[in-house]
Write a protein that holds these residues in place. Structure first.
Motif, PDB file in Angstrom:
ATOM      1  N   TRP A 195      -7.639   1.600  -7.462  1.00 41.21           N
ATOM      2  CA  TRP A 195      -6.428   1.121  -7.146  1.00 41.21           C
ATOM      3  C   TRP A 195      -5.921   0.353  -8.515  1.00 41.21           C
ATOM      4  N   PHE A 248      -3.050   5.028  -6.999  1.00 41.04           N
ATOM      5  CA  PHE A 248      -4.646   5.281  -6.900  1.00 41.04           C
ATOM      6  C   PHE A 248      -5.184   6.288  -7.736  1.00 41.04           C
ATOM      7  N   SER A 304      -3.181  -1.904  -9.413  1.00 38.46           N
ATOM      8  CA  SER A 304      -1.939  -2.471  -9.166  1.00 38.46           C
ATOM      9  C   SER A 304      -1.296  -3.034 -10.237  1.00 38.46           C
ATOM     10  N   ALA A 345       2.081   1.745  -3.452  1.00 41.14           N
ATOM     11  CA  ALA A 345       1.134   2.221  -4.250  1.00 41.14           C
ATOM     12  C   ALA A 345       0.937   3.781  -4.150  1.00 41.14           C
ATOM     13  N   LEU A 374       0.760  -1.088  -0.097  1.00 44.85           N
ATOM     14  CA  LEU A 374      -0.061  -0.103   0.130  1.00 44.85           C
ATOM     15  C   LEU A 374       0.847   1.212   0.011  1.00 44.85           C
ATOM     16  N   ILE A 434      -4.585   7.047   1.928  1.00 43.56           N
ATOM     17  CA  ILE A 434      -5.405   6.833   0.911  1.00 43.56           C
ATOM     18  C   ILE A 434      -6.247   8.293   0.861  1.00 43.56           C
TER      19      ILE A 434
END
Ligand code: G
Ligand code: G
Ligand code: MN
Length: 540
Positions: free
Chosen positions: A309, A285, A311, A279, A276, A334
């Protein structure tokens, strides 16, 4: 479930994943084997029963034919008739005439009388049966004689039990259930203990495991005949080995695959915080906007920002990663990224409509953290938006978090932001709290909108929610509107705003701008000019 117990739980699942398919495969092999042997045993028994019944039918038909002819017994015409019925009956060795337990003549001609002695038994139908008689000095085994009304039939008993079986150890016997000793009419096998010759009710075959055999009994519905077929238990074991040879490798393979999948998922989960963070760093995101329309005019007056998201492997759904991010305390990352994206998109939207409103979803943790106020202030400063352009969406659960949250929402509201309660009615709703909360808008959950115009038990609830919102002077946005009748119903009941697939799915910014442009014409014109367009959005 908190994070650590969940990993432990995954290990337990992994262990079960390995063992369960193997145990299941052994169980399956056992069940299959028993079922197969049962079927085979029943097939043998029924085959023998069928042959024996056929013999009985042929005896009855021949006996009636001879009786009707009323010829003097053993006269030339009588012997000719005996020969005829003998030829017409495949199970007969010969037909004959009998009196006082003495065979007088047969279809082969007049013979020296042969005394048979007392019959071994007399059946329910009155047929006298004489077993194992060495009738004439020719090679071959002993024969049975069945007699009734002076007519006799000579039968090779081995014919009935001469069926092919899976092995030489299958034991078969025909017996007469009404006879006191259940005497055997015919048999193959060495064992055949007397407890196997038990009378069972007519029409219901029985299969039991006894004396190391799978013992199947059947009984004729019409005749006084039963058959027992016994297969050695050893055959079942052999069959289990045979099945297991196939099932266990499959079970092991399934177990290994499952265990691998579980361990993979566990690894993904335990490395989730790292994924996360990466990311966020890589800006993986992005945001899609679902339009919010005014029901009367169908004008797009705002939109809900929904995080996505993408990925390396696939697009991951927020339903999956939002709760995980909440669990491991990273949801604020986020939220921050969503706010940054919205900050970048707002100027373009406000240029099209200065009153446009973008809703941002907040988690419970965001609403306990006073840095959120500062972050939202930053959104306004950088984008040039006013607080009326930003709506803060919080779920019921977040609202009930405690004094800091209430204080924080109060402060946001004082600063002019719109506060809405999301998914209303699906959480641990405490209706009494609604009144005291700093709240502007209630979002009616999709679950209630779905029931509109249906006769489900909850279809009335939506009306009550609307009434309640009215009496508390709350604005309403209906979520998940999927068709025109729902939209009409909501409008007629005083709901002003709605979102849902009927008006548009979550979409990228440029598509949202198109939608705003299309609906920026006067309401009447919009209403009649674009239904086709709207319907094209109503894909399911
Ligand atoms: O539209 P979608 O299937 O993506 O929404 C799934 C859920 O994820 C919704 O319940 C929505 O409230 C939630 N969600 C979407 N975006 C965000 C976000 O930015 N922050 C938080 N906390 N939840 C979000
Ligand atoms: O909980 P929240 O309202 O934030 O989440 C919105 C969710 O509902 C998203 O998953 C979104 O894709 C979904 N959604 C939005 N409109 C509709 C709709 O009309 N029908 C259905 N079935 N889902 C919808
Ligand atoms: Mn929402």
């Amino acid at each position: 479930m908190p994070y650590k117990p969940r990993v432990a739980f995954a290990f337990v699942i992994g262990f079960v994943a390995i063992c369960a398919p193997i145990l299941a495969s052994i169980y399956l092999a056992w069940r299959e084997s028993v079922a197969t042997e049962k079927t085979l045993g029943l097939t043998y028994a029924q085959d023998v029963l069928h042959r024996t019944e056929e013999t009985a039918s042929q005896f009855q038909a021949a006996q009636q034919k001879v009786a009707q002819a009323r010829l003097p017994p053993c006269s030339p015409q009588d012997v000719k008739l005996l020969r005829e019925v003998d030829l017409g009956s495949s199970f007969f060795k010969a037909a004959g005439r009998i009196a006082n337990n003495t065979l007088l003549c047969t279809s082969q001609g007049v013979i020296n009388p042969i005394s048979l002695g007392e019959p071994d038994l007399v059946t329910e139908q009155g047929i006298a049966e004489y077993f194992n008689k060495q009738l004439w000095p020719q090679p071959g085994h002993a024969l049975n004689v069945y007699a009734s009304d002076g007519f006799a039939m000579i039968v090779d008993p081995q014919l009935a039990v001469d069926v092919s079986t899976e092995g030489p150890d299958v034991e078969l016997a025909v017996f007469v259930p009404s006879a006191p000793d259940h005497d055997r009419v015919a048999a193959v096998g060495q064992k055949l203990p007397s407890n196997w010759f038990e009378a069972i009710p007519k029409g219901a075959p029985s299969t039991v495991l006894e004396d190391g055999y799978l013992v199947t009994r059947v009984r004729s519905a019409k005749w006084d005949i039963s058959v027992v077929a016994a297969t050695p238990q050893r055959y079942i074991i052999q069959r289990i080995r045979h099945f297991a040879f196939f099932f266990i490798p499959v079970g092991v393979l399934c177990g290994a695959l499952l265990a691998w999948a579980v361990s993979y998922l566990t690894r993904v989960r335990s490395s989730f915080p790292t994924m996360l963070r990466r990311a966020v760093r890589d800006k993986a995101f992005y945001v899609e906007y679902q339009p919010v329309v005014e029901l009367q005019s169908r004008r797009v007056i705002g939109a809900e920002a929904l995080v996505r998201w993408s990925s390396r492997f696939a697009d991951i759904r927020p339903d999956y990663f939002i709760p995980l991010a909440e669990d491991c305390g990273l949801i604020h990352l986020i939220t921050k990224q969503v706010m940054e994206i919205v900050t970048g998109d707002l100027p373009r939207l406000l240029k099209m409509d200065p009153d446009f409103k973008v809703a941002i979803n907040m988690s419970a943790a965001d609403l306990r953290d006073f840095a959120t106020i500062e972050a939202l202030g930053e959104v306004l400063r950088t984008s040039g938006a006013g607080p009326n352009n930003v709506e803060v969406e919080a779920t019921e659960r977040a609202f009930l978090q405690g004094p800091e949250t209430a204080e924080l929402l109060e402060e946001l509201r004082r600063r002019g932001f719109t506060i809405s309660i999301d998914d209303f009615g699906t959480g641990y709703s405490s209706l009494s709290c609604l009144q005291s909360l700093a709240l502007d808008t209630l979002k009616i959950d999709r679950a209630f909108v779905e029931t509109i115009n249906t006769d489900g038990a909850t279809s009335q609830v939506v009306k009550h929610i609307i009434d309640m919102a009215h009496s508390l002077h709350l604005e309403m946005i209906a979520e998940g509107v999927e068709n025109e009748p729902q939209a009409r119903f909501l409008l007629n009941h005083g709901v002003r705003f709605a979102q849902g697939w009927h008006f548009g799915r979550p979409m990228p910014l440029h598509r949202l701008c198109e939608q705003i442009r299309i609906h920026a014409i006067p309401p009447e014109a919009t209403f009649s000019a674009s239904p086709g367009r709207r319907h094209s959005e109503t894909r399911r």
